[in-house]
Every structure is written in structure tokens, then in C-alpha cells.
Enzyme design. Structure first.
Site, PDB file in Angstrom:
ATOM      1  CG  ASP A 106      -9.110 -65.852   6.652  1.00  0.00           C
ATOM      2  OD1 ASP A 106     -10.089 -65.300   7.205  1.00  0.00           O
ATOM      3  OD2 ASP A 106      -8.260 -65.224   5.996  1.00  0.00           O
ATOM      4  CB  ILE A 111      -7.412 -58.105 -10.731  1.00  0.00           C
ATOM      5  CG1 ILE A 111      -6.448 -59.181 -10.220  1.00  0.00           C
ATOM      6  CG2 ILE A 111      -7.302 -57.950 -12.240  1.00  0.00           C
ATOM      7  CD1 ILE A 111      -6.715 -60.554 -10.805  1.00  0.00           C
ATOM      8  N   GLY A 165       0.327 -57.395  -0.321  1.00  0.00           N
ATOM      9  CA  GLY A 165       0.711 -56.995  -1.659  1.00  0.00           C
ATOM     10  C   GLY A 165      -0.481 -56.933  -2.585  1.00  0.00           C
ATOM     11  CB  VAL A 166      -0.914 -55.502  -5.824  1.00  0.00           C
ATOM     12  CG1 VAL A 166      -0.885 -54.193  -5.063  1.00  0.00           C
ATOM     13  CG2 VAL A 166       0.403 -55.735  -6.551  1.00  0.00           C
TER      14      VAL A 166
END
EC number: 2.7.11.1
Length: 772
Positions: free
Chosen positions: A609, A460, A466-467
């Protein structure tokens, strides 16, 4: 000779023609009035006139009986015509309801003002068929064109001096009715509940509608068709109308005074978010309900990674959190022994409080993630399980800031995780179960990721480290505690699993610091991996961080799944349709964001952030702050004062100007406030204010500095429109306080939430009052 014959026969021909013409007209009139068509006052029809010869002008001579019959037929036709007109218009008794019948297609365009009775549509009223097509249209439609006048100015000055109890809903919702235009959204928001309900009941007195206690926009003739037996519903013209059942099904849409694909505003002032769910959830439901076939061509054409991707890696992932209370206390005792030279591990074990978590039973993790759960050194406190709190044998400094998110327990967990990462249990290819080597043999077996959180169904998201994968797991409907941790739908729990790997050029020490910072801070802020028996340390706008798991090649952070995506996707979808977020929608998101940041600051953490990609949503519009990898702990449990930091952190368009000054210390809390202001402007404008806040590197930022220095204002803020001039004025003042280049003059998040703008902002999340 020929002419004399014509003259002698002409009188006879004229009499015959006159007689025939009279009979023809009488028959035509009879047929006309029997059918009920035509107008009784207009005389013969065109067809009847065409039947008579045009060359004959002799007047007709009707008999007396014919005249009486014609008068009687005329009266009958007039009455019939009135009856037909009444049935077409659908008008009930004028004394009961002056509202005219409106077709279903125009129902959403109804105005709630006095103009509704005349059938006029106020162009300043927003309806569901008028999206915010562009900046110019949004000014005309969403906010309404307002022309200044002396009357409105004088009325504003008078209303401003009147007591607030004259407009009870005004102070609660918008706070300013002064210059509002009749027929606009702010007019409806300004009405008191009694006024709205009374006007609505006058439009519809149906018993059924009273029971529903709803505000009707339908005419009385439709809401109660049996009221007037003289005008049955079946005699009405039905070309542009629908059945009453279908009309009632559209009642909620017609009640909204503003409606878009994702946001609605209602007459009583409240609003509703209905954000879309990501397609992967619907695809899962379809795939589960779809009958399986032995062969399919679809596999040959797939261009994206699907359910099977990296399934083996997730299947072998084990949790880094302790499996039970005993093993966790044993590890913490070893860490304390190494740091403080205390060899009485068994004694230390007896004095530690409820610091562990039972991974298999989802035990309460509140105390581990709470700084205020640690009593002072000279105190000893027992919990419900018989364990005692820490004492002087631990040599732990005295806690002076109980609210800090980083206390003794968090520090121990950070040391534990850092040690494992530095020793290379995962990254050097050793077995995953090596982490559990120090646990006693009686410790229960750890669950793998697939056993605990389900299997992966796809990717998603993807980031620099990374994922992010989506996992789901079927649960028993009788387990309500698990539903609070993450998104629950159709007896399935959904989890977001973020893969964390070091960059090729990233030192292991930096990676371990980033990993432990992101996980421990998120775990502590969200209350930890627990069953939510205590909500003292949870916040609705902080993403739940649930677990940290490992494989031989990577770490996996298990988090709450937000099915409506992030703010960046929401803004880009709106930009593609040439629209922006409605100001009331953006205000709600802004207030949620400020509450979440305020919660972080109160516990000694600044996000550093804040950007649209790190703000996630539930379908109901609840905002969740995520990604604490760059967060700054400016105050721990042992520090009385906040510590400043140096160097830029975050994404350039959202970074405050003081961060770019070399070697200059700044308050990270004020940096977060600047970023929140940028986020709000992006929501209402659809684009960045500037690319980077460095003088000489961005022309837009240079123009901002020049305007502020010369004129004390910035045209972008002044040109923003809101639903009312009062709210616009309050918002503009708040933005000027946010965008102060000098951080010493900048407003804090606490003060911003107390501003007139935020106090009058309607939010879909209810927050408890903060203790003084």
C-alpha cells in the site's frame, strides 16, 4: 535715419558682449571643474551655453593664462572623473581581480562560469528568485534549454571513451558530463572539488574566507575592502549595496546554485532539504510561552477540536506490551503450553531468552523483534541476564530464514494480542486493567498513556479507522536515549498516537488481524520499544512503532512523530504554487523509498500500500515509511520460499495491473516496485499517471499500453527532463524497466538500486554497504 544709428552703435555693443561672454564662460568652466562634475572633453555645459545670447556668434578670445588654467583644470577633472568611476565600480587591481562589483539584489544571479567576469547572467542558471512556476518554465529554468549540435555530440562520444578518473566528481555525483551546457546546474555538479575551490579562492583571497573554507561569490573589492587604500569603501556609491556583515549573512544563500523554499543544491554537488514543520508544533510553543489570561474571546470562535479533545480516553489507556520480563515469559509459557501440550511452564520460562520488555525503563526490545535472535532447536544460548534460548521442549519448528521479520517471538506476540482482542477485553466495555489480571502481584504498575507519552494537544490526521493525535512530554535533557525514538524539540518529545477502531460492519476477526499485523510488523521492523542500544534491526526509512495501548473503547498505536507531514501534503503545496519537486529532490526521496522497501523485502514483508499518504518526512528530508496494516508477510522464519498472494491491495492509482486479474497469484515484491515508480512520476509530474491500471477502464492507461506495444516507449517518460542528458537517459531506462506490464519482466527493487540512475543519485541519507 534710425537704421544708421543702429549701424553706428553695433560694433561697440558687440565688443562689450563678447568680453562679457568670455568672462562668463571662464567663470563657468572654473566652477564646473572645481566641482568635479561634467566631462572634460565635452566643452561648455548646457547651462553655460544658455547664458550667452543666441543671436551673437562672435568667437571668444580667451587669454593665454586662461587657456593654461583651463588645460590644468581639464586634466584635474579627467583624473577626478576616472577616480569617481573607479570608486563607483568598486574595481580593485585588474591583475588581481577582474570581477566587477555586483549589488546585493543581483548576488544570487551570479554565474559560476567564465561569463561572470563580464557581468552577463546565464539564463540557464537557476537562482533563488526563479521558482519552478510551471511545466514550461521548469523546462527552461530548472533544467535549462539545450539545443543539440554536432560539436556536443562529438564531445560526448569522446568523453564517454575517456577513463572515469578524469572527472572524479562526475562518476560520484551525476555520472555524465557529456552534453552539459555551460552555466547550468549539472556543470557545477560536474566540477571536481579542486577545481571549484581553486576558482573560488581566485575570486576571494580574504584571510577570513580562507579560514572558513567557503566558496565565495563576492567580488574582491567587497571581500577585502582594505586591500586598496586609494579607493576607500566610504567613497563608493551605496545606493544598491549593503554592509559587508549583511552580505556575509547571505553567504549560504548565494552559494546555492539552486534554492527553493524546501530544497537547495550547492556547488560541490550535495543538497539540503529544509521542510516546514506543521503549524501545531509552533502553536504549542506560542501557547506555552504566552502568558495566561483569565478570560479570552477566542474560545467562542474555535471551529476545530483542540487540546482537550478525547483527553479522558487517552488518560485511561494502558499498554498491551508486557510490563516486565517475568510476566511476559509467563504469558508466553502459557501460550506454548496450550499449543503444544507442554505443562512444564517453569522449565520453559528458564529456557526462554530475552523476549520481554520493561515498559517503565524502555528496555531493549531488539531480540523480541528479531528473527535472527532465535537459535535453532538443537542449540541453547544464554543472554547477559542469565536466560537461555529455546530448546526442543518448545516444539518450535527449525528456523530456516533468520532474517524474517516474523519469527517465534513475533508469532507468540500475535497470538497474545489476537486472544485479547477476540476475548473482547476492550471492545465489550470491560475494565482496562483486566489485561493485567494474569500478572503476578509483584509486577510493577503500568503507566497510562498520559504518564508515559504526555498529553494530547490536537489532531494531526484522520483516516478510515480513526484519528491521529499528537502528544508531547517534557524530558530531562540528560536522557539522550529517548530522543532517538521520535521527534525532539526544545526539551519536548512528540509522539503520534493513532486511534484504531473496528468499522461498523467489520468482523472482529478481521479487525484483530489488521491490528496485530500493523502493530507487530511495524514494531519488529522498527526494532521495537527500546532505547536503541543496538541498531542492528533499525532502518532510517522505517517509522518507529513504539507501543500499543488500550482503552475500554479503542486501541491506540504510539508511533514516532514526523513534523513535516507526508508526501501528499508536500506535492499538493507544490501544485498550488504551480511547481513540482526538483528532479534531484525527487531522486533523493526515491532512493530513500527504495532502500526502505528493500529492507522490508529482505525481512519477508511487502508493504502492498505504497502511496504518498504513507510516506512521512522529518524536517531534514528523511523519509519514513508507515502504515503496515495491509502488508503481506510472504516469507516467515520457517519458510524457505516466498509465497505469492491474490487479490488487489492498496490504492487504485498505485496498484499494479496483475493485481486486478481474478484468482491470479502475483509476487508482492514486484507490486511494491510498480508502486514506487508511480510515486516517482507523481513527484516530478504533480499528478497521477492514470487512475487505474485496467485495460478498457482508463483511457490514459490504454494509451500507455498502445504506445508500448507499437513503439516500445511512452511519450510521458521521454518528455521528462533532468539536470543532465545523462541522468535523464539513465532515469528513462529505469522507468521502462519498472513499468513492465508483465511482472516477469519487471525489475526488482534490489536491481533498481544497482541501476546507473540510482548509483549516480546523491542521497542525504548514508547507508552501510549490504553484505554479499
Amino acid at each position: 535715419m534710425a537704421s544708421s544709428n543702429v549701424d553706428s552703435s553695433e560694433p561697440r555693443i558687440s565688443r562689450e558682449s563678447s568680453l562679457k561672454r568670455s568672462l562668463s564662460i571662464s567663470k563657468s568652466l572654473k566652477g564646473l571643474f572645481k566641482s568635479g562634475g561634467g566631462n572634460a572633453n565635452t566643452g561648455p555645459t548646457t547651462a553655460a551655453a544658455a547664458a550667452a545670447p543666441s543671436s551673437i556668434s562672435t568667437p571668444e578670445v580667451p587669454t593665454l593664462a586662461t587657456k593654461d588654467k583651463q588645460d590644468r583644470l581639464k586634466n584635474l577633472a579627467a583624473n577626478k572623473e576616472k577616480e569617481l568611476q573607479t570608486s563607483r565600480r568598486g574595481v580593485a587591481s585588474p591583475s588581481l581581480s577582474p570581477t566587477r562589483h555586483v549589488s546585493l539584489s543581483n548576488l544570487a544571479k551570479l554565474s559560476l562560469t567564465s561569463r561572470a567576469g563580464t557581468g552577463q547572467v546565464d539564463p540557464n542558471v537557476i537562482h533563488e528568485t526563479s521558482p519552478l512556476a510551471s511545466d514550461e518554465e521548469s523546462t527552461d529554468l530548472a533544467f535549462g534549454k539545450r539545443q543539440s549540435s554536432s560539436n556536443r555530440s562529438s564531445s560526448f562520444s569522446n568523453e564517454e571513451q575517456e577513463p572515469n578518473n578524469k572527472y572524479p566528481l562526475l562518476e560520484k555525483l551525476m555520472g555524465d558530463l557529456d552534453e552539459m551546457v555551460c552555466g547550468s546546474i549539472d556543470t557545477q555538479l560536474s566540477k571536481s572539488p579542486d577545481t571549484v575551490e581553486a576558482s573560488s579562492l581566485r575570486r576571494s583571497r580574504s584571510t577570513q574566507r580562507k579560514r572558513l573554507n567557503s566558496f565565495s561569490l563576492r567580488p574582491r573589492a567587497l571581500s577585502n575592502p582594505g586591500q586598496n587604500p586609494n579607493h576607500p569603501v566610504e567613497n563608493r556609491e551605496r545606493s544598491n549595496t549593503s554592509s559587508i556583515d549583511l552580505l556575509m549573512s547571505h553567504e549560504s544563500e548565494s552559494r546555492a546554485i539552486y534554492k527553493s523554499d524546501q530544497f537547495s543544491v550547492y556547488p560541490d554537488g550535495h543538497h539540503a532539504h529544509h521542510l516546514k514543520v506543521v503549524p501545531i508544533v509552533h502553536d504549542l510553543e506560542q501557547s506555552l510561552n504566552k502568558p495566561k489570561s483569565s478570560f479570552s474571546f477566542s474560545g467562542f470562535f474555535k471551529t476545530h477540536r483542540t487540546i482537550a479533545d478525547d483527553g479522558e480516553n487517552l488518560a485511561t489507556a494502558l499498554s498491551l506490551l508486557p510490563a516486565n520480563r517475568f510476566s511476559f515469559h509467563k504469558r508466553l509459557s502459557q501460550i506454548i503450553d496450550e499449543e503444544n501440550g507442554n505443562h512444564n511452564a517453569d522449565e520453559e520460562l528458564e529456557h526462554n531468552g530475552n523476549n520481554g520488555v520493561d515498559s517503565d525503563s524502555d528496555a531493549d526490545y531488539d531480540n523480541q523483534s528479531s528473527g535472527n535472535s532465535n537459535p535453532s532447536d538443537d542449540e541453547s544460548e544464554s543472554d547477559e541476564d542469565g536466560y537461555k534460548g529455546p530448546n526442543k521442549s518448545a516444539n518450535v519448528p527449525k528456523i530456516v530464514n533468520e532474517k524474517s521479520v516474523i519469527g517465534a517471538n513475533e508469532l507468540k506476540l500475535i497470538n497474545q494480542l489476537t486472544e485479547k482482542i477476540d476475548n473482547g477485553f476492550c471492545l465489550k466495555g470491560s475494565k482496562s486493567d483486566a489485561v493485567s489480571s494474569n500478572e503476578p502481584s509483584s509486577a510493577p504498575r503500568k503507566q497510562h498513556l498520559c504518564e508515559k507519552y504526555g498529553k494530547s494537544i490536537g489532531i494531526i490526521g484522520q483516516g478510515a479507522y480513526g484519528v491521529v493525535k499528537l502528544c508531547y512530554k517534557f524530558i530531562d535533557p540528560d536522557e539522550p536515549d529517548l530522543k532517538d525514538n521520535t521527534y525532539f524539540h526544545d526539551n519536548k518529545l512528540f509522539y503520534a498516537v493513532k486511534e484504531l477502531k473496528p468499522r461498523p460492519d467489520e468482523p472482529p476477526k478481521k479487525f484483530s488481524t489488521r491490528l496485530t499485523s500493523e502493530f507487530v510488523i511495524g514494531l519488529s521492523l522498527s526494532g521495537g520499544n527500546k532505547s536503541r542500544r543496538s541498531s542492528a534491526r533499525t532502518h532510517p526509512n522505517i517509522l518507529n512503532v513504539i507501543d500499543l495501548m488500550q482503552t475500554p473503547n479503542a486501541f491506540y498505536e504510539v508511533m514516532e512523530f514526523c513534523p513535516s507531514g507526508d508526501l501528499y501534503s508536500l506535492i499538493t503545496r507544490s501544485s498550488k504554487s504551480d511547481s513540482v519537486l526538483h528532479p534531484l529532490e525527487a531522486d533523493c526521496f526515491m532512493k530513500q523509498l527504495l532502500h526502505g522497501i528493500q529492507y522490508m523485502h529482505a525481512h519477508g514483508v511487502a508493504h502492498c500500500d505504497i502511496k504518498p499518504e504513507n510516506l512521512l518526512f522529518l524536517p531534514t528530508g528523511v523519509l519514513k515509511i508507515c502504515d503496515f496494516g495491509t502488508s503481506s508477510v510472504f516469507q516467515t522464519a520457517w519458510e524457505k520460499k516466498a509465497h505469492f498472494q491474490t487479490g488487489p491491495a492498496g490504492s487504485e492509482p498505485y496498484v499494479a495491473p496483475e493485481e486486478f486479474i481474478p484468482k491470479q497469484q502475483y509476487d508482492p515484491r514486484l507490486v511494491d516496485c510498480w508502486s514506487c515508480g508511480i510515486i516517482y512520476c507523481v513527484m516530478v509530474l504533480g499528478h497521477y499517471l492514470w487512475k487505474i491500471a485496467i485495460k478498457g477502464k482508463d483511457s490514459v492507461y490504454d494509451a500507455f499500453l498502445e504506445d508500448m506495444e507499437k513503439h516500445g516507449q511512452y511519450y510521458v517518460f521521454d518528455e521528462m527532463k533532468h539536470v543532465s542528458p545523462g541522468m535523464n537517459r539513465y532515469r528513462t531506462a529505469a522507468l521502462y524497466h519498472i513499468f513492465q506490464v508483465d511482472p516477469n519482466k519487471r525489475i526488482t527493487v534490489d536491481s533498481l538500486l544497482k541501476s546507473s540512475w540510482m548509483k549516480r543519485t546523491k542521497c542525504c541519507v548514508t547507508y552501510p554497504p549490504r553484505p554479499v
